[in-house]
Design a protein around this motif. Structure first.
Motif, PDB file in Angstrom:
ATOM      1  N   HIS A   1     -12.003  -0.449  -1.860  1.00 33.50           N
ATOM      2  CA  HIS A   1     -10.893   0.365  -2.373  1.00 33.50           C
ATOM      3  C   HIS A   1     -11.213   0.748  -3.810  1.00 33.50           C
TER       4      HIS A   1
ATOM      5  N   LEU B   1      -2.903   0.757  -4.081  1.00 30.34           N
ATOM      6  CA  LEU B   1      -2.702  -0.547  -3.446  1.00 30.34           C
ATOM      7  C   LEU B   1      -2.323  -1.541  -4.544  1.00 30.34           C
TER       8      LEU B   1
ATOM      9  N   TYR C   1       0.848  -1.199   0.000  1.00 29.79           N
ATOM     10  CA  TYR C   1       0.000   0.000   0.000  1.00 29.79           C
ATOM     11  C   TYR C   1       0.883   1.248   0.000  1.00 29.79           C
ATOM     12  N   HIS C   2       0.479   2.241  -0.804  1.00 31.40           N
ATOM     13  CA  HIS C   2       1.224   3.502  -0.874  1.00 31.40           C
ATOM     14  C   HIS C   2       0.323   4.605  -0.318  1.00 31.40           C
ATOM     15  N   PRO C   3       0.506   4.983   0.969  1.00 30.90           N
ATOM     16  CA  PRO C   3      -0.444   5.906   1.602  1.00 30.90           C
ATOM     17  C   PRO C   3      -0.512   7.256   0.895  1.00 30.90           C
ATOM     18  N   GLY C   4       0.615   7.722   0.347  1.00 30.91           N
ATOM     19  CA  GLY C   4       0.606   9.049  -0.287  1.00 30.91           C
ATOM     20  C   GLY C   4      -0.394   9.130  -1.421  1.00 30.91           C
ATOM     21  N   SER C   5      -0.471   8.079  -2.223  1.00 25.30           N
ATOM     22  CA  SER C   5      -1.360   8.108  -3.390  1.00 25.30           C
ATOM     23  C   SER C   5      -2.611   7.259  -3.184  1.00 25.30           C
ATOM     24  N   ASP C   6      -2.691   6.556  -2.070  1.00 25.58           N
ATOM     25  CA  ASP C   6      -3.796   5.626  -1.783  1.00 25.58           C
ATOM     26  C   ASP C   6      -3.807   4.458  -2.779  1.00 25.58           C
TER      27      ASP C   6
ATOM     28  N   ARG D   1      -3.030  -2.463   3.771  1.00 25.79           N
ATOM     29  CA  ARG D   1      -3.517  -1.078   3.784  1.00 25.79           C
ATOM     30  C   ARG D   1      -3.614  -0.572   5.221  1.00 25.79           C
ATOM     31  N   ASP D   2      -4.079  -1.432   6.087  1.00 28.39           N
ATOM     32  CA  ASP D   2      -4.283  -1.032   7.473  1.00 28.39           C
ATOM     33  C   ASP D   2      -2.952  -0.751   8.177  1.00 28.39           C
TER      34      ASP D   2
ATOM     35  N   GLU E   1      -0.048  -0.266   6.655  1.00 26.20           N
ATOM     36  CA  GLU E   1       0.815   0.550   5.795  1.00 26.20           C
ATOM     37  C   GLU E   1       2.212  -0.073   5.643  1.00 26.20           C
ATOM     38  N   ARG E   2       2.226  -1.389   5.551  1.00 25.31           N
ATOM     39  CA  ARG E   2       3.465  -2.114   5.256  1.00 25.31           C
ATOM     40  C   ARG E   2       3.140  -3.254   4.298  1.00 25.31           C
TER      41      ARG E   2
END
Ligand code: MCN
Length: 799
Positions: free
Chosen positions: A250, A228, A221-226, A284-285, A287-288
C-alpha cells in the motif's frame, strides 16, 4: 530518598527544565479517560481472530476452512493462498542489518500466513473475520488443520547441535549468523599471560514483555481515496507505516498509522508482526473496518520475547587484579524467523558493551544466532545491553573472589579513569563521558559498606547469611547516528524529527516523531519547549504517535526519546526563536544582532524596548509588518541526527539475606545510583528507574519463558509466568550523579532501560556473596528457592 512531585504552577518558568513536576498524562490514564486501541468502535466494524499453530514444529498437510466459512456471522476466512499475492512477507525485513560483520546472515522466507510448515506454537495459519469477536474466535476452532509433527527445540544450543529438526532449507544447521568482535589473537595472549582467570557458564533466559495492554489493531479503509487508517499499539508508527506499506503493498503516503494511548511496550511493540498487517490487508479487502485484539494467552505465544543467550565467558587478570582480557562465546536464540531488529540485538547491542565500565585491553566475542521453535525473538527492555552487563558484572565479582580482592575495590581499580574520556573501547564504541567512581562512592556510603561487612561476619556466626551484590553497569542508548545505522546495513536512519508550531493565540503545539507509551513525554517535552521559548509550561501541548500529524519519525525504543527527540525539539524551538528574533528586530527597528532573547522577551540591548514572543507570534500571522521576503507564520521543523550514542551508567547495590535451608531470598536494601546526564524531570527519571529495576528483579528471581521438549510453552499465562508483584519489590533508595552528555544540546542521556540493565546482576551477585561460605559461586536465573537450595546442597554434596 524519594523525590516529591511538584505542581507546575508552583515552579518558576525559568526553572521548569529540570523540575520534578507531576506527569500531566496521569489523570486521564488513572481515571479511565485514556483511549486505547481496543476502545475504538467504528460503524460496521468487523472482528478478526487468528488461528495459530498448536505445535512447535509441523508440516501442514491440509487446512479445511469450509465449516468455519458457513458459520453464522462469519464474513470471510483467509489462509495462505488467499493472501499470498497481496502480502509479500511478514517480517518487514527491510530493516534487518546485513552490513558490517553480519554478512553471514541467512535470511529466511516468512510468509504472512503459514504455507506448508509451522515453526512455532502460535505461528499464524488462518484468519477469520466475523461480525462479532466471539463468533470470530469460535470459528477459528472450526478450521480443520491436519499436521504432521516434526522434531522441535526451543533451546539454541540444541538447535545448533543438530539435536532438533532443521527449521529452514536456507539456514543449514539452524545457523542464522556467525558474528565476532574484538581481537582474538590479543585476547588469547592476555589469557596465556594471566596470573588469574575465571570462567562462567550462564544462561540469560528468554523473557516475555507482559505489557498491560495486549497488542491490538483497528484498520479502516476508504475506497474513494485509497486511504488506509491503521490504529495500533505501536512504539513507532512511522516504522510500522514503512514496513506495512512494503508488506501489504500500500502506498506509504496513503497509509496512516496512529498509536492511540498505549499501555506499555517494553520493546515488544517496536517490531513488525504479521497480525497487524493482516488486519490492514483484510480491512482493505473487505472495505469495512476490522479490529483484532490479542488475547493474553495469544500474546504469550506470539509477542517477541527477548534475551535467550547461552554463554561461556572468561576473564583474565594480572597478579595485581587488573583485568587484562575478556573472552565470550554466545549462542543467541533468534526464534523461528527473523524479527525486525533481531540480528542487531545479540551483536551490535551486546558485543559492543562488553567492556562495561572497565579499561579492558583485550576483548574477543563470538556470537552464533540460532533458529529455534519459539516466536521470533527481538528487543526486550535493554535488548543486548542487559546481557552484556550481566556477564561483565558477574565476572567482575567472580574475578574479585579469585584474585582475593574485595569486589568493590576490584571494580574501582579497573574503572575507566575519569581523564580517559572520550574512551575508545576494544569493541568499537567510544564512550562519550563518564565518572564511574562517583556513583560507586555514593552507593558504598548509602549501604555503609564497611559496617555491612562487619554485620555480615557477625550474622554468619549466628547462622544467618547476608550478601551484598554490585552492578556497575554501562549502557549505550539514544539510538543514534544514522551514519552508523548505514554502516550496519540498516535501511533506516536513526534521526528524529520535530515541529514546533506557535498558534496566533499564543499557545504552542510541539510535534515529535517519537511515540511515548508510558514514559511521560507529554510532560518532559513540554518542559523542554517551554524552557526554550520562555512561555508557561501549560501553554505547550505535545503530539506524537500519528503519521498524519507529524510526517516523519523513528519512534521510541533504545531510550532515545529524550536524547534524540528532545534534542530535535530544542533545534526546532531555536529555529523558531531565530525567526521571531528577526520579526522582533524589524518591529523594534533594531539590528537582530542587538536583540537579546530571555524569558520569552526580545529586548534591544541597552534600551527598555522589548516585545514578548507571544506578541510576535500573533504579529507573524497578521503579517502586516514583516521583514522583507519573510513568510508569515511562526513554526519550525528540524531533523536531529546525533553524533554518537549516549552512555548512561551507574552503580546498583542489592543487599539480601538468603536462607540456605529453604532457598528463600529476602531484600534488606536496594540502592540505585544512576547517572543519566542532565535530568529533564527527576521524578520521571526516578519512576523509570523504579519500573526498570522491578523488571530486572523479575528476571533475577521470578521470570522466564519455559518450553518443553516439543517447544510447547509451559508459561503461557499470568498464572504460570511469574511477573513480580509489588510485594516482591523492595523499597529502593534512588540517588544520582550528573555527568552531562557532551554532544547533545540538553546534555541528557537515556534512562528508560537503565534499571532493567542494572538490576539482575546486583541481585545474583548479592545471593552468591551470601552463599560464599557454602562455596556457591553461581545460581542460574530466575533464582527460585528451589535453585538456591539445590546450589547449596549440590555444593555441600560435592564437598
Ligand atoms: N528523561 C529525563 N531526563 C533524562 C532522560 C530521560 O527526564 N536525562 C525522561 C524523558 O524525557 C522521558 C523518560 O525520562 O520522559 C524516558 O526517556 P528515555 O530514556 O529517552 O526513554 P524513551 O522515552 O525513549 O523510552 C524508551 C524506554 C524503553 S527502550 C523501554 S523498553 C521502556 C521504557 O522506556 N518501556 C517502557 N520505559 C517504559 N516505561 C513505561 N511506563 N512503559 C514502557 O513500555
Amino acid at each position: 530518598m524519594s523525590i516529591d512531585s511538584l505542581d507546575p504552577d508552583d515552579v518558576d518558568a525559568a526553572d521548569i527544565l529540570g523540575s520534578a513536576i507531576e506527569r500531566r498524562e496521569d489523570p486521564s490514564l488513572l481515571t479511565g479517560d485514556a483511549e486505547y486501541t481496543d476502545d475504538i468502535q467504528l460503524p460496521e466494524m468487523l472482528h478478526m481472530a487468528i488461528l495459530r499453530s498448536q505445535h512447535g514444529h509441523a508440516e501442514i498437510e491440509d487446512v479445511d476452512a469450509s465449516a468455519a466459512e458457513e458459520m453464522d456471522g462469519v464474513v470471510a476466512v483467509y489462509t495462505h493462498d488467499d493472501v499470498a499475492d497481496e502480502a509479500v512477507s511478514r517480517d518487514g525485513s527491510l530493516l534487518i542489518p546485513t552490513g558490517w560483520l553480519l554478512e553471514s546472515l541467512r535470511q529466511v522466507d516468512h510468509p504472512v500466513l503459514a504455507k506448508d510448515r509451522v515453526r512455532y506454537q502460535g505461528d499464524a495459519i488462518a484468519v477469520v473475520v466475523a461480525e462479532d469477536r466471539y463468533v470470530a474466535h469460535d470459528a477459528t476452532n472450526a478450521v480443520d488443520v491436519s499436521y504432521d509433527r516434526l522434531d522441535a527445540s526451543a533451546d539454541p544450543a540444541a538447535a545448533l547441535d543438530g539435536e532438533a529438526g532443521q527449521l529452514h532449507d536456507d539456514a543449514e544447521g539452524n545457523v542464522a549468523f556467525d558474528w565476532e568482535i574484538g581481537d582474538e589473537e590479543r585476547t588469547a595472549e592476555a589469557f596465556d599471560d594471566a596470573a588469574h582467570t575465571v570462567s562462567l557458564e550462564l544462561e540469560n533466559q528468554l523473557l516475555i514483555a507482559n505489557a498491560m495492554e495486549p497488542r491490538a489493531a483497528v484498520a479502516d479503509y476508504h475506497p474513494g481515496s485509497d486511504e488506509l487508517d491503521v490504529f495500533m499499539t505501536s512504539q513507532n508508527p512511522h516504522l510500522h507505516r514503512l514496513l506495512m506499506s512494503g508488506v501489504i503493498g500500500h502506498p506509504e503516503h496513503k497509509l496512516r498509522v496512529k498509536a492511540p494511548d498505549v499501555g506499555g511496550g517494553f520493546g515488544c511493540k517496536i517490531h513488525h508482526y504479521a497480525d497487524e498487517a493482516l488486519v490492514a490487508l483484510v480491512a482493505r479487502d473487505l472495505e469495512r473496518p476490522v479490529k483484532w485484539t490479542s488475547r493474553r494467552t495469544e500474546g504469550y505465544k506470539t509477542d517477541a520475547p527477548g534475551r535467550g543467550h547461552i554463554t561461556t565467558a572468561e576473564l583474565a587478570m594480572d597478579d595485581d587484579a587488573n583485568i587484562t582480557g575478556l573472552r565470550v562465546d554466545t549462542k543467541a536464540n533468534l526464534g523461528a524467523y527473523l524479527s525486525t531488529f533481531a540480528p542487531a540485538v545479540p551483536t551490535y547491542l551486546y558485543g559492543t558493551l562488553l567492556s562495561g565500565q572497565y579499561d579492558i585491553p583485550a576483548i574477543h566475542a563470538s556470537v552464533t544466532g540460532a533458529y529455534t521453535n519459539v516466536p521470533p525473538v527481538d528487543a526486550y527492555r535493554g535488548a543486548g545491553r542487559p546481557e552484556a552487563s550481566f556477564l561483565v558484572e558477574r565476572l567482575a565479582s567472580l574475578g574479585a573472589r579469585e584474585a582475593g580482592v574485595d569486589p568493590a575495590e576490584f571494580r574501582q581499580k579497573n574503572f575507566v579513569p575519569d581523564d580517559a574520556f572520550p574512551y575508545q573501547t576494544q569493541v568499537a564504541v567510544e564512550y562519550d563521558s563518564g565518572e564511574y567512581g562517583k556513583p560507586m562512592a555514593k552507593a558504598l556510603e548509602a549501604v555503609d559498606y564497611d559496617a555491612f561487612r562487619e554485620r555480615q561476619k557477625e550474622a554468619r556466626e549466628e547462622g544467618r547469611y547476608l550478601g551484598i551484590g554490585f552492578s556497575c553497569y554501562i549502557e549505550a542508548c539514544g539510538l543514534a547516528p544514522s551514519e552508523l545505522a548505514g554502516q550496519l546495513g540498516a535501511q533506516a536512519g536513526l534521526w528524529e524529527s520535530s515541529l514546533v508550531r506557535f498558534h496566533p493565540s499564543g499557545t504552542v503545539t510541539a510535534f515529535c516523531g517519537t511515540s511515548g507509551h508510558g514514559q511521560g513525554h507529554g510532560t518532559t517535552y513540554a518542559q523542554i519547549v517551554a524552557n526554550e521559548l520562555g512561555i508557561p509550561y501549560e501553554d505547550v501541548e505535545v503530539v506524537e504517535g500519528d503519521t498524519d500529524e507529524i510526517p516523519q519519525g523513528m519512534g521510541t525504543y533504545g531510550s532515545r526519546s529524550a536524547a534524540v527527540g528532545g534534542s530535535a525539539l530544542v533545534k526546532s524551538s531555536q529555529k523558531l526563536v531565530e525567526k521571531a528574533r528577526e520579526i522582533a528586530a524589524h518591529q523594534l527597528e533594531a539590528d537582530p544582532a542587538d536583540v537579546e532573547f530571555a524569558g520569552g522577551e526580545f529586548a534591544v540591548s541597552g534600551t527598555d524596548r522589548s516585545l514578548g514572543i507571544k506578541e510576535i507570534a500573533q504579529q507573524s500571522y497578521l503579517a502586516h509588518d514583516m521583514p522583507d521576503d519573510m513568510e508569515p507564520g511562526l513554526e519550525a521543523t528540524s531533523f536531529y541526527d546525533p553524533d554518537n550514542f549516549v552512555f548512561p551508567f551507574g552503580t546498583h547495590v542489592a543487599v539480601v539475606e538468603v536462607d540456605p535451608e529453604s532457598g528463600e531470598i529476602e531484600f534488606e536494601n536496594y540502592v540505585a545510583v544512576d547517572d543519566v546526564g542532565n535530568q529533564i524531570n527527576p521524578k520521571i527519571v526516578e519512576g523509570q528507574i523504579h519500573g526498570g529495576v522491578a523488571q530486572g528483579i523479575g528476571q533475577a528471581l521470578y521470570e522466564g519463558a519455559v518450553y518443553d521438549d516439543n517447544a510447547q510453552l509451559l508459561t503461557g499465562s499470568m498464572q504460570d509466568y511469574a511477573v513480580p508483584k509489588s510485594l516482591h519489590i523492595p523499597d529502593m533508595e534512588t540517588e544520582s550523579t550528573v555527568t552531562p552528555c557532551p554532544h547533545n544540546p540538553l546534555g541528557v542521556k537515556g534512562v528508560g532501560e537503565a534499571g532493567t540493565i542494572a538490576a539482575p546482576q546486583a541481585v545474583v551477585n548479592a545471593v552468591t556473596d551470601a552463599l560464599e561460605p557454602f562455596g556457591v559461586d553461581t545460581v542460574e536465573m530466575p533464582m527460585t528457592a528451589e535453585r538456591v537450595w539445590t546450589a547449596v546442597n549440590e555444593q555441600a554434596t560435592a564437598d
